[in-house]
Motif scaffolding. Structure first.
Motif, PDB file in Angstrom:
ATOM      1  N   ALA A 128      39.492  39.427  39.006  1.00 47.22           N
ATOM      2  CA  ALA A 128      40.471  38.337  39.051  1.00 47.22           C
ATOM      3  C   ALA A 128      40.068  37.317  40.115  1.00 47.22           C
ATOM      4  N   ALA A 129      39.678  37.789  41.289  1.00 51.44           N
ATOM      5  CA  ALA A 129      39.254  36.883  42.355  1.00 51.44           C
ATOM      6  C   ALA A 129      38.025  36.087  41.931  1.00 51.44           C
ATOM      7  N   GLU A 130      37.106  36.740  41.263  1.00 51.32           N
ATOM      8  CA  GLU A 130      35.900  36.070  40.767  1.00 51.32           C
ATOM      9  C   GLU A 130      36.265  34.977  39.756  1.00 51.32           C
ATOM     10  N   ALA A 131      37.159  35.304  38.828  1.00 49.43           N
ATOM     11  CA  ALA A 131      37.583  34.323  37.822  1.00 49.43           C
ATOM     12  C   ALA A 131      38.299  33.144  38.467  1.00 49.43           C
ATOM     13  N   LEU A 132      39.156  33.419  39.441  1.00 52.40           N
ATOM     14  CA  LEU A 132      39.922  32.359  40.095  1.00 52.40           C
ATOM     15  C   LEU A 132      39.042  31.461  40.963  1.00 52.40           C
ATOM     16  N   ARG A 133      37.924  31.960  41.396  1.00 52.18           N
ATOM     17  CA  ARG A 133      36.979  31.142  42.170  1.00 52.18           C
ATOM     18  C   ARG A 133      36.024  30.368  41.254  1.00 52.18           C
ATOM     19  N   GLY A 134      36.023  30.718  39.978  1.00 56.20           N
ATOM     20  CA  GLY A 134      35.145  30.069  39.008  1.00 56.20           C
ATOM     21  C   GLY A 134      35.679  28.730  38.553  1.00 56.20           C
ATOM     22  N   ARG A 135      35.024  28.181  37.544  1.00 51.63           N
ATOM     23  CA  ARG A 135      35.394  26.861  37.035  1.00 51.63           C
ATOM     24  C   ARG A 135      35.394  26.847  35.510  1.00 51.63           C
ATOM     25  N   GLY A 136      36.308  26.026  34.974  1.00 50.57           N
ATOM     26  CA  GLY A 136      36.303  25.716  33.556  1.00 50.57           C
ATOM     27  C   GLY A 136      36.718  26.827  32.618  1.00 50.57           C
ATOM     28  N   ALA A 137      37.782  27.565  32.950  1.00 52.80           N
ATOM     29  CA  ALA A 137      38.217  28.666  32.087  1.00 52.80           C
ATOM     30  C   ALA A 137      39.738  28.667  31.942  1.00 52.80           C
ATOM     31  N   ILE A 138      40.166  29.355  30.919  1.00 53.23           N
ATOM     32  CA  ILE A 138      41.579  29.665  30.741  1.00 53.23           C
ATOM     33  C   ILE A 138      41.713  31.110  31.237  1.00 53.23           C
ATOM     34  N   ILE A 139      42.421  31.320  32.329  1.00 56.76           N
ATOM     35  CA  ILE A 139      42.517  32.633  32.972  1.00 56.76           C
ATOM     36  C   ILE A 139      43.893  33.222  32.699  1.00 56.76           C
ATOM     37  N   VAL A 140      43.913  34.428  32.140  1.00 64.70           N
ATOM     38  CA  VAL A 140      45.159  35.128  31.835  1.00 64.70           C
ATOM     39  C   VAL A 140      45.299  36.262  32.836  1.00 64.70           C
ATOM     40  N   LEU A 141      46.367  36.204  33.656  1.00 62.15           N
ATOM     41  CA  LEU A 141      46.575  37.226  34.671  1.00 62.15           C
ATOM     42  C   LEU A 141      47.773  38.097  34.333  1.00 62.15           C
ATOM     43  N   ASP A 142      47.554  39.411  34.338  1.00 61.44           N
ATOM     44  CA  ASP A 142      48.659  40.351  34.194  1.00 61.44           C
ATOM     45  C   ASP A 142      49.524  40.291  35.448  1.00 61.44           C
ATOM     46  N   ASP A 143      50.786  40.647  35.320  1.00 59.96           N
ATOM     47  CA  ASP A 143      51.708  40.555  36.449  1.00 59.96           C
ATOM     48  C   ASP A 143      51.260  41.395  37.644  1.00 59.96           C
ATOM     49  N   ARG A 144      50.625  42.532  37.402  1.00 62.65           N
ATOM     50  CA  ARG A 144      50.185  43.368  38.537  1.00 62.65           C
ATOM     51  C   ARG A 144      49.087  42.664  39.332  1.00 62.65           C
ATOM     52  N   LEU A 145      48.260  41.846  38.675  1.00 66.03           N
ATOM     53  CA  LEU A 145      47.229  41.101  39.393  1.00 66.03           C
ATOM     54  C   LEU A 145      47.829  39.917  40.152  1.00 66.03           C
ATOM     55  N   VAL A 146      48.823  39.268  39.585  1.00 66.55           N
ATOM     56  CA  VAL A 146      49.493  38.170  40.275  1.00 66.55           C
ATOM     57  C   VAL A 146      50.109  38.679  41.571  1.00 66.55           C
ATOM     58  N   ASP A 147      50.597  39.900  41.547  1.00 66.48           N
ATOM     59  CA  ASP A 147      51.269  40.489  42.702  1.00 66.48           C
ATOM     60  C   ASP A 147      50.299  41.178  43.669  1.00 66.48           C
ATOM     61  N   ASP A 148      49.018  41.233  43.337  1.00 62.89           N
ATOM     62  CA  ASP A 148      48.030  41.892  44.191  1.00 62.89           C
ATOM     63  C   ASP A 148      47.785  41.035  45.440  1.00 62.89           C
ATOM     64  N   PRO A 149      47.844  41.629  46.635  1.00 59.04           N
ATOM     65  CA  PRO A 149      47.673  40.840  47.862  1.00 59.04           C
ATOM     66  C   PRO A 149      46.300  40.178  48.017  1.00 59.04           C
ATOM     67  N   GLU A 150      45.291  40.675  47.331  1.00 57.62           N
ATOM     68  CA  GLU A 150      43.969  40.037  47.383  1.00 57.62           C
ATOM     69  C   GLU A 150      43.874  38.854  46.412  1.00 57.62           C
ATOM     70  N   VAL A 151      44.658  38.903  45.346  1.00 54.72           N
ATOM     71  CA  VAL A 151      44.578  37.884  44.295  1.00 54.72           C
ATOM     72  C   VAL A 151      45.581  36.763  44.524  1.00 54.72           C
ATOM     73  N   ARG A 152      46.781  37.110  44.923  1.00 51.68           N
ATOM     74  CA  ARG A 152      47.884  36.148  45.046  1.00 51.68           C
ATOM     75  C   ARG A 152      47.509  34.871  45.803  1.00 51.68           C
ATOM     76  N   PRO A 153      46.858  34.946  46.963  1.00 52.97           N
ATOM     77  CA  PRO A 153      46.563  33.705  47.700  1.00 52.97           C
ATOM     78  C   PRO A 153      45.575  32.771  46.991  1.00 52.97           C
ATOM     79  N   LEU A 154      44.855  33.270  46.015  1.00 54.00           N
ATOM     80  CA  LEU A 154      43.854  32.459  45.318  1.00 54.00           C
ATOM     81  C   LEU A 154      44.422  31.692  44.131  1.00 54.00           C
ATOM     82  N   ILE A 155      45.563  32.108  43.629  1.00 53.10           N
ATOM     83  CA  ILE A 155      46.052  31.618  42.340  1.00 53.10           C
ATOM     84  C   ILE A 155      46.413  30.138  42.355  1.00 53.10           C
TER      85      ILE A 155
END
Length: 178
Positions: A74-101
């Motif tokens: 998820a962190a890799e995708a959120l740092r990438g470019r030009g995509a449609i990213i689908v995040l499950d709720d558990r990833l949105v709530d993950d402390p490593e992922v949340r600040p990147l969204i």
């Protein structure tokens, strides 16, 4: 653990003071995450239509769909470019992922009533019986109470998940300015 939308209390020097907008405080002065990354991020609970909306957006924008399965991808995708990213709720709530969204692109929360979501998930998973549907509804309602404050904290736009993805795609494209 229960989260609340407002978790912090602040002391202010002048409680009655008003703030006028200055340079850098207007919406148009902020960077547009879509222009910076070209990403659209879809968040919501199971049954909200994120995957189908992603497929439709991909077809209209020629951008690939990325559906990460863990915090690292998820962190890799959120740092990438030009995509449609689908995040499950558990990833949105993950402390490593949340600040990147929020800064990873335009973030769309597909909001819908948990009764509707549980009905959709029950049909999709072939669950039968009132007891199974009731358990699913209770679980989704409890999960919404936990994660919705996080959804509100990272979103740019709310889409009505009660509508079909076909009905939402033009609205989403207009919001990302495509």
């Amino acid at each position: 653990m229960v989260k609340y939308l407002i978790n912090e209390e602040y002391d202010v020097e002048e409680p009655g003071a008003a703030k006028a907008f200055g340079r850098g405080d207007k919406r148009e002065d902020y960077a547009d995450p879509w222009r910076e990354t070209g990403n659209a991020v879809l968040i919501g609970l199971p049954g909200s239509g994120r995957a189908e909306l992603a497929r439709l957006l991909s077809g209209r924008t020629d951008k690939s769909v990325v559906r990460p399965t863990d915090a690292k991808s998820a962190a890799e995708a959120l740092r990438g470019r030009g995509a449609i990213i689908v995040l499950d709720d558990r990833l949105v709530d993950d402390p490593e992922v949340r600040p990147l969204i929020h800064g990873a692109g335009k973030v769309f929360y597909l909001m819908a009533d948990t009764r509707l979501l549980s009905d959709r998930v029950a049909v999709r998973e072939g669950l039968e019986g009132d007891e199974a549907a009731e358990d699913l509804w209770r679980n989704l309602s409890a999960r919404l109470a936990e994660v919705e404050p996080t959804f509100y904290g990272v979103l740019h736009f709310i889409l009505q998940g009660a509508q079909s993805p076909e009905d939402l795609v033009d609205d989403a494209l207009e919001k990302i300015g495509y």
